[in-house]
Design an enzyme around this catalytic site. Structure first.
Site, PDB file in Angstrom:
ATOM      1  N   SER A   1      -9.496   9.729  -5.295  1.00 48.98           N
ATOM      2  CA  SER A   1      -9.878   9.522  -6.688  1.00 48.98           C
ATOM      3  C   SER A   1     -10.616  10.739  -7.223  1.00 48.98           C
ATOM      4  CB  SER A   1     -10.699   8.239  -6.841  1.00 48.98           C
ATOM      5  OG  SER A   1      -9.929   7.132  -6.441  1.00 48.98           O
TER       6      SER A   1
ATOM      7  N   LYS B   1      -1.941   7.236 -21.693  1.00 52.60           N
ATOM      8  CA  LYS B   1      -2.778   8.312 -22.239  1.00 52.60           C
ATOM      9  C   LYS B   1      -3.791   8.794 -21.192  1.00 52.60           C
ATOM     10  CE  LYS B   1      -5.929   9.143 -26.099  1.00 52.60           C
ATOM     11  NZ  LYS B   1      -6.514   8.600 -27.318  1.00 52.60           N
TER      12      LYS B   1
END
Length: 160
Positions: A28, A68
């Site tokens: 991550s 997005k």
């Protein structure tokens, strides 16, 4: 994470990220932070990847917003990788497809610079390496550098 990466990219002092100990991972946000470093190293038996954005709170969100966010994260990963001469294609795949790599694969794929057995081994291996900082080129003098261990407080530890 973004402010940490911005600080690393803008640092006049070389930043070294070492993914350790064995069994650790840079996943991550750790992918972005590791790739932003002037020198990125990993201990044996570590891995890096799986940087696909996840919704805060586990919600699914609307599809346009998710796309997005993914596009933004992929562009950010590519630009970091490009700035540091790392593998921009892999960085984007880490975001879009959650790909991961072992420490040895990461070196072969030019995701990180090297594998080091320990902090002492890392400092010896990067001795004399030249890196580009906001001050210009800096040659590392790390071989006999003192190491100060700063323990992470319990409340600052991330979950496994």
């Amino acid at each position: 994470m973004r402010s940490m990466v911005q600080s690393i990219l803008g640092s006049p002092i070389p930043v070294i990220v070492y993914v350790a100990p064995a069994g650790a991972r840079a996943a991550s946000a750790g992918v972005f932070i590791t790739m932003a470093a002037h020198v990125a190293a990993m201990a044996p038996a570590t891995n890096i990847g799986a940087a696909h954005p996840v919704a805060v709170g586990g919600g699914t969100g609307d599809k346009e917003m998710i796309k997005k966010i993914e596009n933004d994260a992929a562009a950010f990963a590519r630009t970091i990788a490009t700035e540091r001469g790392r593998n921009a294609e892999w960085a984007e795949k880490a975001v879009r497809s959650s790909v991961s790599a072992t420490e040895r694969e990461a070196v072969k794929l030019k995701i990180v610079d090297l594998v080091a057995e320990s902090v002492a081994d890392l400092l010896a291996k990067i001795e004399g390496r030249t890196v580009k900082t906001t001050r210009g080129q800096v040659t590392l003098a790390t071989k006999d550098a003192p190491v100060k261990v700063i323990e992470v407080r319990f409340r600052d530890r991330s979950s496994p």
